[in-house]
Motif scaffolding. Structure first.
Motif, PDB file in Angstrom:
ATOM      1  N   MET A   1       0.844  -1.188   0.000  1.00  0.00           N
ATOM      2  CA  MET A   1       0.000   0.000   0.000  1.00  0.00           C
ATOM      3  C   MET A   1       0.882   1.242   0.000  1.00  0.00           C
ATOM      4  SD  MET A   1      -2.746   1.225   2.920  1.00  0.00           S
ATOM      5  CE  MET A   1      -3.567   2.827   2.831  1.00  0.00           C
ATOM      6  N   ARG A   2       0.626   2.157  -0.935  1.00  0.00           N
ATOM      7  CA  ARG A   2       1.331   3.421  -0.975  1.00  0.00           C
ATOM      8  C   ARG A   2       0.586   4.440  -0.123  1.00  0.00           C
ATOM      9  NH1 ARG A   2       6.263   2.547  -2.541  1.00  0.00           N
ATOM     10  NH2 ARG A   2       6.453   4.799  -2.926  1.00  0.00           N
ATOM     11  N   ASP A   4      -0.232   8.196   0.584  1.00  0.00           N
ATOM     12  CA  ASP A   4      -0.169   9.542   0.027  1.00  0.00           C
ATOM     13  C   ASP A   4      -0.469  10.564   1.124  1.00  0.00           C
ATOM     14  OD1 ASP A   4      -2.944   9.453   0.416  1.00  0.00           O
ATOM     15  OD2 ASP A   4      -3.382   9.138  -1.711  1.00  0.00           O
ATOM     16  N   THR A  43       7.413  11.905  -3.658  1.00  0.00           N
ATOM     17  CA  THR A  43       7.425  10.479  -3.336  1.00  0.00           C
ATOM     18  C   THR A  43       6.336  10.154  -2.331  1.00  0.00           C
ATOM     19  OG1 THR A  43       8.844   8.663  -2.588  1.00  0.00           O
ATOM     20  CG2 THR A  43       9.042  10.734  -1.403  1.00  0.00           C
ATOM     21  N   GLU A  44       6.108   8.869  -2.141  1.00  0.00           N
ATOM     22  CA  GLU A  44       5.149   8.385  -1.147  1.00  0.00           C
ATOM     23  C   GLU A  44       5.825   7.303  -0.318  1.00  0.00           C
ATOM     24  OE1 GLU A  44       1.045   8.954  -3.772  1.00  0.00           O
ATOM     25  OE2 GLU A  44       1.944   6.955  -3.577  1.00  0.00           O
ATOM     26  N   GLU A  46       5.693   3.611   1.796  1.00  0.00           N
ATOM     27  CA  GLU A  46       5.111   2.292   1.555  1.00  0.00           C
ATOM     28  C   GLU A  46       4.744   1.641   2.884  1.00  0.00           C
ATOM     29  OE1 GLU A  46       6.163  -1.962  -0.695  1.00  0.00           O
ATOM     30  OE2 GLU A  46       7.748  -0.483  -0.299  1.00  0.00           O
ATOM     31  N   ARG A  48       3.596  -2.045   4.404  1.00  0.00           N
ATOM     32  CA  ARG A  48       3.536  -3.463   4.040  1.00  0.00           C
ATOM     33  C   ARG A  48       3.192  -4.301   5.259  1.00  0.00           C
ATOM     34  NH1 ARG A  48       9.193  -4.848   1.288  1.00  0.00           N
ATOM     35  NH2 ARG A  48       8.398  -6.946   1.773  1.00  0.00           N
ATOM     36  N   SER A 116      10.676   6.191   6.716  1.00  0.00           N
ATOM     37  CA  SER A 116      10.501   5.406   5.492  1.00  0.00           C
ATOM     38  C   SER A 116      10.805   6.242   4.255  1.00  0.00           C
ATOM     39  CB  SER A 116       9.069   4.864   5.428  1.00  0.00           C
ATOM     40  OG  SER A 116       8.780   4.311   4.159  1.00  0.00           O
ATOM     41  N   PRO A 122      10.220   0.389   3.905  1.00  0.00           N
ATOM     42  CA  PRO A 122       8.791   0.497   4.220  1.00  0.00           C
ATOM     43  C   PRO A 122       8.469   0.567   5.710  1.00  0.00           C
ATOM     44  CG  PRO A 122       9.332  -1.760   3.664  1.00  0.00           C
ATOM     45  CD  PRO A 122      10.580  -0.960   3.418  1.00  0.00           C
TER      46      PRO A 122
END
Length: 358
Positions: A1-2, A4, A43-44, A46, A48, A116, A122
């Motif tokens: 999952m990113r 934002d 950027t975003e 992550e 996990r 991160s 992540p």
């Protein structure tokens, strides 16, 4: 999952919901630092699940630890956790594959996201508390007999240290003392373990849970609809709308080794006129209605503003103000006999306080 910018905003709202006694300004500043990094680097982050890692991957917890008092006016620069992380990684001889928050609540929920972004590694969807507790060793890792160290710690002036300590209660005392010497807080990297150990011992899904809660709180819906959604998705079992009638700080100090500033707040329930009493000691610890306990650690107790279901803080506890007191269960691990011993009312001397004893 990113993750934002909206996810980070939801994360902050959910983090405050699960730890409303936190300094809201510090949480907002950490969110702003994170979003500013996202924008400047395009950027975003992550997120996990732990199951996506190799069993022997190194996972490290990150979080602020204060000196037992509110976080100081010395604000983070933003690289303190990188320094602490490097100390622990050097001790292990390898890099961490991912990071978890020290607590799934308050500012510590946001710390791994910025780290991160800075490292390109992540955030892991897990934590050791499933909420926030006052003491460093009040974690499910203590229940499993896992080591807290080595611990990397960095202060607001750039001082840093590596603590070779394993016992979690000893770590609590050392890190708190170090935070005081640093100037009020320490950015810590601790509880290093493999992903396999985290999958077995940690509280899983706690980061995504905060994002989910925050999305409910920030939705364009009436308060009643948000309450209903929280009951369905998070198991909220009680909501008491009550008016603050009295706020009393206790003059006696907290027990040795515990955060200070105990206080008691009396409310009048709006619909029935019943007396509601809340005990606070850095966190919301217990709620009684007409003298009967309806929620106590490890239950999660929080406060919302009735007009929009935004998270209220300790500054909202002024006489005459009306708030919604919300109760939901903690993680299942905390309701075992060992969990109750570690974080239940006896661990914080709540029964004595409720009865006016010393």
């Amino acid at each position: 999952m990113r993750l934002d910018e909206q996810d980070v905003s939801h994360l902050r709202a959910g983090a405050l919901f699960l730890g409303c006694a936190a300094d809201h300004d510090w949480c907002t500043e950490q969110m702003d630092r994170t979003i500013a990094h996202m924008r400047s680097h395009e950027t975003e982050a992550e997120l996990r699940s732990v199951e996506t890692f190799e069993n022997d991957d190194l996972i490290i917890a990150l979080g602020f630890v204060n000196s037992g008092l509110p976080l100081s006016d010395l604000r983070p620069v933003g690289d303190e956790f990188l320094t602490s992380l490097a100390l622990v990684e050097r001790a292990f001889g390898r890099e961490a594959a991912g990071f978890i928050p020290l607590a799934a609540a308050n500012i510590n929920s946001l710390v791994p996201v910025l780290t991160s972004l800075q490292t390109g590694r992540p955030v892991v969807d897990a934590d050791p508390m499933g909420r926030v507790f006052p003491l460093l060793y009040q974690s499910v890792f203590t229940l499993e007999g896992l080591s807290a160290g080595p611990i990397g710690a960095t202060g607001p002036a750039g001082d840093s240290a590596l603590l070779e300590v394993s016992d979690t209660r000893r770590a609590e005392r050392l890190v708190r003392a170090l935070a005081g010497e640093f100037g009020g807080w320490a950015a810590t990297a601790l509880y290093p373990m493999t992903a396999g150990t985290l999958a077995r011992a940690g509280i899983l899904g706690s980061v995504s849970r905060m994002i989910r809660i925050g999305a409910v709180l920030q939705a364009a819906q009436p308060t009643a609809a948000k309450h209903a959604a929280l009951r369905r998705s998070e198991g909220v079992r009680r909501i008491i709308r009550a008016r603050v009638a009295d706020v009393a700080g206790l003059s006696r100090p907290a027990p040795p080794g515990q955060p200070d500033m105990p206080s008691s707040v009396v409310f009048i329930e709006e619909t029935s006129g019943r007396i509601v009493q809340m005990e606070i000691q850095n966190e919301l610890l217990m709620v009684m209605v007409d003298g009967a306990v309806v929620a106590v650690m490890p239950d999660i107790i929080t406060m919302l503003r009735p007009e929009d279901a935004s998270v209220a803080g300790l500054d909202d506890l002024w006489v005459g103000n009306t708030l919604d007191i919300v109760v939901l269960p903690g993680a299942p691990q905390w309701y075992t006999p060992a969990g109750i011993d570690l974080v239940g009312p006896d661990a914080l001397h709540l029964w004595l306080r409720a009865r006016g004893g010393r």
